[in-house]
Design a protein around this motif. Structure first.
Motif, PDB file in Angstrom:
ATOM      1  N   GLY A   1       0.806  -1.218   0.000  1.00  0.00           N
ATOM      2  CA  GLY A   1       0.000   0.000   0.000  1.00  0.00           C
ATOM      3  C   GLY A   1       0.835   1.261   0.000  1.00  0.00           C
ATOM      4  O   GLY A   1       0.479   2.254  -0.653  1.00  0.00           O
ATOM      5  N   ASP A   2       1.970   1.249   0.722  1.00  0.00           N
ATOM      6  CA  ASP A   2       2.771   2.462   0.798  1.00  0.00           C
ATOM      7  C   ASP A   2       3.438   2.781  -0.549  1.00  0.00           C
ATOM      8  O   ASP A   2       3.751   3.939  -0.830  1.00  0.00           O
ATOM      9  CB  ASP A   2       3.809   2.372   1.920  1.00  0.00           C
ATOM     10  N   ALA A   3       3.650   1.773  -1.396  1.00  0.00           N
ATOM     11  CA  ALA A   3       4.200   2.032  -2.725  1.00  0.00           C
ATOM     12  C   ALA A   3       3.210   2.821  -3.582  1.00  0.00           C
ATOM     13  O   ALA A   3       3.585   3.764  -4.284  1.00  0.00           O
ATOM     14  CB  ALA A   3       4.566   0.713  -3.413  1.00  0.00           C
ATOM     15  N   ILE A   4       1.941   2.435  -3.507  1.00  0.00           N
ATOM     16  CA  ILE A   4       0.911   3.169  -4.248  1.00  0.00           C
ATOM     17  C   ILE A   4       0.787   4.590  -3.710  1.00  0.00           C
ATOM     18  O   ILE A   4       0.658   5.562  -4.471  1.00  0.00           O
ATOM     19  CB  ILE A   4      -0.444   2.439  -4.139  1.00  0.00           C
ATOM     20  N   GLU A   5       0.842   4.732  -2.401  1.00  0.00           N
ATOM     21  CA  GLU A   5       0.741   6.064  -1.791  1.00  0.00           C
ATOM     22  C   GLU A   5       1.905   6.951  -2.216  1.00  0.00           C
ATOM     23  O   GLU A   5       1.716   8.117  -2.582  1.00  0.00           O
ATOM     24  CB  GLU A   5       0.720   5.930  -0.266  1.00  0.00           C
ATOM     25  N   GLY A   6       3.132   6.402  -2.158  1.00  0.00           N
ATOM     26  CA  GLY A   6       4.304   7.181  -2.558  1.00  0.00           C
ATOM     27  C   GLY A   6       4.240   7.599  -4.007  1.00  0.00           C
ATOM     28  O   GLY A   6       4.576   8.738  -4.359  1.00  0.00           O
ATOM     29  N   ALA A   7       3.814   6.670  -4.885  1.00  0.00           N
ATOM     30  CA  ALA A   7       3.711   6.992  -6.303  1.00  0.00           C
ATOM     31  C   ALA A   7       2.630   8.031  -6.566  1.00  0.00           C
ATOM     32  O   ALA A   7       2.799   8.916  -7.415  1.00  0.00           O
ATOM     33  CB  ALA A   7       3.419   5.725  -7.101  1.00  0.00           C
ATOM     34  N   PHE A   8       1.524   7.948  -5.828  1.00  0.00           N
ATOM     35  CA  PHE A   8       0.442   8.923  -6.003  1.00  0.00           C
ATOM     36  C   PHE A   8       0.913  10.326  -5.626  1.00  0.00           C
ATOM     37  O   PHE A   8       0.664  11.297  -6.356  1.00  0.00           O
ATOM     38  CB  PHE A   8      -0.755   8.524  -5.150  1.00  0.00           C
ATOM     39  N   LYS A   9       1.620  10.431  -4.499  1.00  0.00           N
ATOM     40  CA  LYS A   9       2.144  11.742  -4.094  1.00  0.00           C
ATOM     41  C   LYS A   9       3.129  12.273  -5.131  1.00  0.00           C
ATOM     42  O   LYS A   9       3.121  13.463  -5.471  1.00  0.00           O
ATOM     43  CB  LYS A   9       2.820  11.638  -2.727  1.00  0.00           C
ATOM     44  N   TYR A  10       3.962  11.370  -5.636  1.00  0.00           N
ATOM     45  CA  TYR A  10       4.960  11.793  -6.622  1.00  0.00           C
ATOM     46  C   TYR A  10       4.293  12.294  -7.900  1.00  0.00           C
ATOM     47  O   TYR A  10       4.692  13.321  -8.453  1.00  0.00           O
ATOM     48  CB  TYR A  10       5.900  10.627  -6.936  1.00  0.00           C
TER      49      TYR A  10
END
Length: 519
Positions: free
Chosen positions: A170-179
């Motif tokens: 989940g944190d990978a999707i969150e990081g990519a979304f912020k980026y």
């Protein structure tokens, strides 16, 4: 043969990895080993061409490549007041940045061969890795503002895909979304600025714009948008929010490439300030703004790093802090550009900031790769759940020590040489700048002593596999470690042959404009 290669090198450096990216998924369907060999071959060839082009630029002068022209190296005719073709312009600064991008990409790809072996979808992974390389090189070579936007988007989309590569986390999707949100906002700022230039001057070529720029209110607005966009993309405080989230969750090899990608945005910031606006802007004001961004990034980054327990998040904040040194050095150079001290201290400050760009790419890339090696062995990024790894990961421990000492500016490693140039020149503006910079280095060393003690010292961990990480991962780390040691042992050669030509090219607005020809 070599002459033809050098003639078309700027275009080949974009075409070869782009071709490689499109063919990688097809080869992946046929044979996995052939796909890996293909990717490494593409990047080795790209590295070779980049080194040959850089040497020619540093010794013979800038390269101009006009797409679609009968003679692509010819200058734009005087009667063609509006250069409409796509132009690649490789001067000392562009070549310097290209070397960084190609070297880090090659090291990251070699490291990924084993590191990503446990993951599926490696064909997509290497395709996006090659597209990241294309995006970085395109930003560094383009002589056109609109294509700077295009390559920025290529780089951003490929980077977002790789940040989110582990979609089951989940944190990978969150990081990519912020980026991607930050990247979209920055790209819109750049595109709006390009529209302001085109609406006023009917031009997109950087040299042509620099030649006619009148510094109107709209030009000042465009400058503010461009500084904000590229400072945000390189992770400068207070626009750094995306950096720790994206760097932490990306695969380690991609985090190393994200460092190089952030420096491509830093290059774009410097190119806009020095080449596009040059002497027409208020040097003192813009210099102070960039110095302030540098100081904030240095101090906030290091103080946020100290309490972190996640090893990659800690290193991510240090990446922000080290970006501050580059901004400080070039900001001091910009501040002194209009003063008598420029030839002595201003140029030296720029050299320090530019030297720190390549040093940072090497040691920060190495540190992220060591963090990935630790995660590969123990399956956690939490420092409190590590310990005793030096017993089974001797080479990784050595590589970590090299990177940690380099980032702290300890001689004789490369970080010391660039930081010394920055300390000396920043002192001429205010002693406080040098004091803050040295304090940040001390805190950086303290932070990495904590990491080394937590991860590598103590009794041996009870893990099933007590062997070192695979040789391809060690090879990727070794490429960067060798660069750190050589640049630290021979800083005079690096400064005189690589850094000084890059700084001179960045400061020489008239030379950049003149190399295009009749604009």
């Amino acid at each position: 043969m070599m002459e033809d290669l050098l003639t078309h090198a700027p275009a080949l450096l974009l075409a070869i990895p782009l071709l490689g990216a499109f063919l990688t998924p097809l080869i992946d369907r046929v044979n996995k080993k052939a796909r890996s060999a293909w990717v490494i071959l593409i990047l080795v060839v790209t590295q070779f061409i980049m080194m040959a082009l850089a040497w020619d630029v540093f010794t013979q002068g800038a390269h101009l490549y006009t797409m679609g022209a009968g003679d692509p190296t010819s200058t734009i005719p005087a009667q063609a007041a509006v250069p409409v073709r796509i132009v690649l312009q490789v001067d000392g600064m562009s070549a310097f940045m290209g070397l960084i991008s190609c070297t880090v990409s090659l090291a990251a790809a070699i490291y990924s061969l084993a590191f990503m072996d446990r993951e599926s979808g490696k064909g997509r992974f290497f395709t996006l890795l090659l597209l990241m390389t294309v995006g970085m090189l395109g930003m560094e070579f383009t002589g056109d503002m609109f294509n700077l936007f295009v390559f920025l988007e290529v780089l951003s989309i490929a980077s977002a895909g790789l940040i989110a590569f582990r979609v089951y986390k989940g944190d990978a999707i969150e990081g990519a979304f912020k980026y991607i949100v930050i990247s979209t906002l920055g790209a819109l700022m750049v595109l709006f600025s390009v529209g302001l230039f085109y609406g006023q001057y009917n031009l997109l070529n950087i040299a042509a714009l620099a030649n006619v720029l009148e510094y109107t209110f709209l030009d000042k607005l465009a400058l503010g948008l461009l500084i904000a966009a590229f400072a945000m993309k390189c992770g400068a405080v207070p626009m750094h929010m995306w950096t720790p989230d994206a760097y932490t969750v990306a695969p380690a090899s991609i985090t190393a490439m994200l460092v190089a990608a952030s420096q491509a945005s830093l290059y774009a910031l410097f190119r806009v300030c020095f080449t596009l606006y040059g002497v027409t802007l208020n040097l003192t004001t813009v210099g102070i703004i960039i110095i302030a961004l540098g100081l904030l990034s240095m101090f906030v980054g290091v103080t946020m790093a100290i309490p972190q327990k996640d090893i990659k998040r800690l290193m991510s904040y240090h990446a922000i802090s080290q970006t501050g040194y580059m901004l400080l050095g070039v900001g001091v150079g910009l501040y002194l550009l209009s003063k008598a001290e420029f030839d002595t201290y201003g140029l030296r400050a720029m050299e320090g900031g530019i030297f720190h760009i390549i040093n940072h790419a090497l040691y920060k890339g190495l540190l992220f790769l060591t963090a990935g090696a630790i995660f590969y062995k123990v399956g956690t990024r939490n420092l409190e759940k590590m310990g005793g790894l030096a017993h089974s990961m001797k080479y990784t421990a050595i590589f970590f020590i090299i990177g940690a000492l380099a980032i702290a500016g300890i001689p004789p490693l490369n970080g010391f040489a660039s930081k010394l140039l920055i300390y000396e020149s920043a002192y001429q503006v205010s002693p406080i700048l040098s004091i803050v910079a040295m304090l940040v280095s001390i805190l950086t060393l303290a932070s990495f002593v904590k990491v080394f003690h937590s991860a590598f010292m103590g009794p041996r961990l009870d893990i099933s596999d007590n062997r070192e990480v695979p040789k391809s991962m060690l090879a990727g780390m070794a490429i960067l470690a060798v660069g750190i040691i050589l640049f630290g042992l021979f800083p005079d050669w690096v400064v005189s042959h690589l850094v000084h030509p890059a700084a001179q090219a960045l400061a020489d607005q008239a030379g950049y404009i003149g190399s295009v020809g009749g604009v």
